[in-house]
Design an enzyme around this catalytic site. Structure first.
Site, mmCIF file in Angstrom:
data_model
loop_
_atom_site.group_PDB
_atom_site.id
_atom_site.type_symbol
_atom_site.label_atom_id
_atom_site.label_comp_id
_atom_site.label_asym_id
_atom_site.label_seq_id
_atom_site.Cartn_x
_atom_site.Cartn_y
_atom_site.Cartn_z
ATOM 1 N N SER A 112 0.867 -1.314 0.438
ATOM 2 C CA SER A 112 0.076 0.192 0.109
ATOM 3 C C SER A 112 0.255 0.975 -0.119
ATOM 4 O O SER A 112 1.517 1.344 -0.686
ATOM 5 C CB SER A 112 -1.192 -0.079 0.508
ATOM 6 O OG SER A 112 -2.325 0.713 1.373
ATOM 7 N N HIS A 113 0.532 2.209 0.842
ATOM 8 C CA HIS A 113 1.303 3.445 1.284
ATOM 9 C C HIS A 113 3.259 3.202 1.437
ATOM 10 O O HIS A 113 3.488 3.998 2.049
ATOM 11 C CB HIS A 113 0.662 3.736 2.000
ATOM 12 C CG HIS A 113 0.125 4.080 3.547
ATOM 13 N ND1 HIS A 113 -0.341 2.910 3.563
ATOM 14 C CD2 HIS A 113 1.132 3.693 4.579
ATOM 15 C CE1 HIS A 113 -0.714 2.385 4.341
ATOM 16 N NE2 HIS A 113 0.118 2.662 5.272
ATOM 17 N N ASP A 277 -2.425 6.627 -3.480
ATOM 18 C CA ASP A 277 -1.448 5.857 -2.473
ATOM 19 C C ASP A 277 -0.843 4.399 -3.863
ATOM 20 O O ASP A 277 -1.184 4.807 -4.876
ATOM 21 C CB ASP A 277 -1.829 5.158 -1.515
ATOM 22 C CG ASP A 277 -2.482 3.950 -1.916
ATOM 23 O OD1 ASP A 277 -3.278 3.999 -2.601
ATOM 24 O OD2 ASP A 277 -2.179 2.838 -0.954
ATOM 25 N N ASP A 279 -1.094 1.801 -4.148
ATOM 26 C CA ASP A 279 -1.417 1.161 -4.857
ATOM 27 C C ASP A 279 -2.954 1.263 -5.209
ATOM 28 O O ASP A 279 -3.551 -0.002 -5.671
ATOM 29 C CB ASP A 279 -1.736 -1.208 -3.533
ATOM 30 C CG ASP A 279 -2.260 0.065 -2.705
ATOM 31 O OD1 ASP A 279 -2.408 0.862 -2.364
ATOM 32 O OD2 ASP A 279 -3.328 -1.375 -2.300
ATOM 33 N N ASP A 281 -5.850 2.585 -3.978
ATOM 34 C CA ASP A 281 -6.820 2.525 -3.011
ATOM 35 C C ASP A 281 -7.042 3.929 -1.931
ATOM 36 O O ASP A 281 -7.757 4.278 -1.771
ATOM 37 C CB ASP A 281 -7.104 1.305 -2.482
ATOM 38 C CG ASP A 281 -5.949 1.105 -1.941
ATOM 39 O OD1 ASP A 281 -4.836 1.883 -0.928
ATOM 40 O OD2 ASP A 281 -6.097 -0.129 -0.719
ATOM 41 N N ARG A 282 -6.318 4.853 -1.340
ATOM 42 C CA ARG A 282 -6.130 5.455 -1.437
ATOM 43 C C ARG A 282 -6.778 7.184 -1.398
ATOM 44 O O ARG A 282 -6.318 6.636 -2.987
ATOM 45 C CB ARG A 282 -5.357 5.828 -0.065
ATOM 46 C CG ARG A 282 -4.830 5.564 1.016
ATOM 47 C CD ARG A 282 -3.914 5.017 1.757
ATOM 48 N NE ARG A 282 -4.483 4.218 2.968
ATOM 49 C CZ ARG A 282 -3.568 4.420 4.197
ATOM 50 N NH1 ARG A 282 -2.732 5.746 4.452
ATOM 51 N NH2 ARG A 282 -3.305 3.015 5.055
ATOM 52 N N LYS A 376 -11.230 -0.277 -1.454
ATOM 53 C CA LYS A 376 -11.319 1.508 -1.335
ATOM 54 C C LYS A 376 -10.644 2.096 -2.475
ATOM 55 O O LYS A 376 -10.244 1.059 -3.579
ATOM 56 C CB LYS A 376 -10.669 2.264 -0.045
ATOM 57 C CG LYS A 376 -9.090 1.360 0.433
ATOM 58 C CD LYS A 376 -9.232 2.364 1.393
ATOM 59 C CE LYS A 376 -7.473 2.104 1.874
ATOM 60 N NZ LYS A 376 -7.603 0.842 3.061
HETATM 61 C C1 G1P Z 1 -4.707 1.716 8.138
HETATM 62 C C2 G1P Z 1 -5.540 2.606 8.234
HETATM 63 C C3 G1P Z 1 -6.701 1.635 8.359
HETATM 64 C C4 G1P Z 1 -6.581 0.988 6.750
HETATM 65 C C5 G1P Z 1 -5.173 -0.018 6.084
HETATM 66 C C6 G1P Z 1 -4.994 -0.265 5.100
HETATM 67 O O1 G1P Z 1 -4.217 0.480 8.803
HETATM 68 O O2 G1P Z 1 -5.105 3.067 9.682
HETATM 69 O O3 G1P Z 1 -7.356 2.686 7.759
HETATM 70 O O4 G1P Z 1 -7.395 0.436 6.092
HETATM 71 O O5 G1P Z 1 -4.349 0.969 6.637
HETATM 72 O O6 G1P Z 1 -4.620 0.783 3.981
HETATM 73 P P1 G1P Z 1 -3.201 0.585 10.455
HETATM 74 O O7 G1P Z 1 -1.828 0.671 9.858
HETATM 75 O O8 G1P Z 1 -3.720 1.673 10.966
HETATM 76 O O9 G1P Z 1 -3.636 -0.776 11.101
HETATM 77 ZN ZN ZN Z 2 -3.419 0.963 0.140
#
Ligand code: G1P
Ligand code: ZN
Length: 543
Positions: A112-113, A277, A279, A281-282, A376
């Site tokens: 992801s990010h 982000d 991947d 989804d954000r 998302k």
């Molecule tokens: C974080 C975000 C959560 C999201 C997840 C995946 O998780 O807070 O809302 O679904 O990334 O993108 P966390 O690191 O808080 O467990």
């Molecule tokens: Zn992501």
């Protein structure tokens, strides 16, 4: 030729909030990825006649991992694999493809990010045939398999040509290489009024910037925003996905998307800015000199859904994760539809979406989505905003201010303390839990504690229970402080402190959120003793 490779379990292959995330170097250990993939296949059970989608966000190790997974999928008996060209598929596009072709699920490679590159992070997760992240029952079964695994199946076979659209064979398995953008773009066209958005751009008075942050949404945004909708060439920046995201941190927030943030400030600011982000989804949405919190974005989207073709017939309900502000609840109330409060993580929305209980859902962590896929979806949220702007012909700021005047403003912020010592973080949570026992009914500054608990959730569809989802302090005026440990990090611990204060429609609604929340921030810091215990001057990231 099928090969049985002997292996031994690795510690710690338990999926977190969103799949298994570790450093690239951890995944590069011999058998590490293979063990986890075999555990997924064993959890699926009989793979014969099944079709698997495979794709990732293009980060470092994506290609190598895909070759490994495809060989193993063939050896495990899958009949077919649908793979994004060059191994690319954004997370929402993977969900779209899984659903559209009625496949048996997919493996999505992404952290992801989190930063990428040889020293960065890698991740893998399984999505179910509905296109959504596997539920805990599945991920826990996979984890259990990783602890007892003794062998995995693979093939001795040359690499698949990931760049060639069309059909190939890998042992007895058919591989279809797909254009990663086409199916997703088609889905977006079916939901939004592309003609109206095109007309907005054609007038030449509406300037936007989409920052793909050198990550997966580049090709998607170029095709949809510039090619199909006619946004000015150059509107999409950092559009080439790079294995290390150009050395950046592909997280669309005010801290990391600074190139975009700069373009959205000052006298020459653009009209609309957005970022996605690693991947895809954000999303982050910005107006001219104006930041839309993700919680507000969900509420505004819900309140304006009737303006968008795909949602014109009404929305069934809304869901938000517990720490997300309660702005959406007010819209749901006004619309006379239910609003569900779920634990953090997209997987908790899946059952509600599948059961038709909700149409829209979102998280404060820059995640918004709907029943069109089961993840998302960053670009979807951007297109939703563009569609609203094309219909209303007001600025982003005017739309949000109008929203606040109607529903009130849920002033909101999240303070993250990243890279903390794990014991310190656990200690803070344990001590807060102990203090919560006796805090109910007491005054804290100007607030009175209405409730203090550790959030638990019972899924209304399948009755499954999730505990330990965040410590919440709810005050009698509806303000909240939530403390939670991140479940996605790969180094140390991250403490997240979520702060929310409600201002009614008649209050002075402008003002900087950090200033408006100063009192709550002070309480949160004092109760947790976070500054003292970490020896830090403040959080690493404020959103
Ligand atoms: C974080 C975000 C959560 C999201 C997840 C995946 O998780 O807070 O809302 O679904 O990334 O993108 P966390 O690191 O808080 O467990
Ligand atoms: Zn992501």
């Amino acid at each position: 030729m099928k090969r049985h490779i002997a292996t031994q379990p690795f510690e710690g292959q338990r999926p977190g909030t969103s799949g298994l995330r570790k450093k690239v170097t951890v995944f590069q250990q011999p058998h590490y990825l293979e063990n986890f993939v075999q555990a997924i296949f064993d959890t699926i059970g009989d793979c014969a006649h099944k079709t698997l989608v495979v794709g990732g966000d293009g980060r470092y190790y994506n290609r190598e991992a895909i070759q490994i997974i495809l060989r193993m999928a063939s050896a495990n008996g899958f009949a077919c694999a649908l793979v994004g060209r060059d191994g690319l598929l954004s997370t929402p596009a993977a969900s779209c493809v899984i659903r559209k072709y009625k496949t048996d699920g997919g493996i999505v490679l992404s952290a992801s990010h989190n930063p990428g590159g040889a020293e960065g992070d890698f991740g893998i997760k399984f999505n179910m045939p509905n296109g959504g992240p596997a539920p805990e029952s599945f991920t826990e079964a996979t984890y259990a398999r990783t602890r007892e695994i003794t062998q995995y199946l693979t093939l001795a076979h040359e690499d698949v040509e990931l760049g060639r659209i069309g059909t190939q064979r890998l042992g007895d398995m058919t591989i279809q290489i797909l254009d990663p953008v086409a199916d997703y773009a088609e889905l977006m066209e079916s939901l939004f009024d592309f003609d109206q958005i095109r007309a907005l751009f054609a007038e030449g008075l509406f300037n936007i910037c989409f920052d793909a942050m050198h990550a997966i949404t580049g090709p998607y945004a170029l095709e949809i925003l510039e090619n199909r909708l006619g946004a000015m060439p150059g509107s999409v920046i950092n559009s080439v996905p790079l294995p290390d995201f150009g050395g950046g941190h592909p997280d669309p927030n005010l801290t990391y998307a600074h190139e975009l943030v700069d373009l959205m400030q000052g006298a020459n600011a653009l009209d609309f800015g957005a970022a996605s982000d690693g991947d895809g989804d954000r999303n982050m949405v910005l107006g001219k000199n104006f930041f839309v919190t993700p919680s507000d974005s969900l509420a505004v989207i819900a309140a304006n859904a009737h303006l968008v073709p795909g949602y014109r017939d009404g929305i069934a309900g809304i869901a938000r994760s517990m720490p997300t502000s309660q702005a959406a609840d007010r819209v749901a109330e006004a619309l006379g539809i239910p609003c569900y409060e779920t634990p953090t993580g997209w997987k908790f929305f899946g059952n509600l979406l599948d059961a038709g209980k909700i149409t829209l859902c979102g998280e404060e962590s820059f995640g918004t989505g709907s029943n069109h896929v089961r993840e998302k979806d960053g670009l979807w949220a951007v297109l939703f905003w563009l569609n609203i702007l094309a219909v209303r012909r007001q600025s982003v700021e005017a739309i949000v201010l109008d929203h606040w005047r109607r529903y009130g403003r849920n002033v909101y912020s999240r303070h993250d303390f990243e890279g903390m010592d794990t014991d310190t973080a656990r200690g803070i949570m344990a001590d807060l839990t102990a203090r919560f026992e006796t805090i109910k009914g007491k005054s804290v500054g100007p607030y009175v504690v209405a409730n203090a608990d550790d959030f638990s959730y019972t899924d209304p569809i399948d009755g499954s229970e999730s505990h330990g989802q965040g410590l919440r302090l709810i005050f009698t005026d509806g303000s909240r402080i939530v403390f939670r440990l991140s479940g996605t990090g790969t180094e140390g611990a991250t403490l997240r402190i979520y702060l929310e204060q409600y201002l009614g429609p008649e209050a002075d609604l402008s003002g900087d959120s950090q200033e408006l929340l100063a009192g709550l921030i002070d309480i949160a810091y004092r109760l947790s003793e976070v500054l003292m215990r970490t020896g830090r001057g403040g959080p690493t990231v404020i959103t």
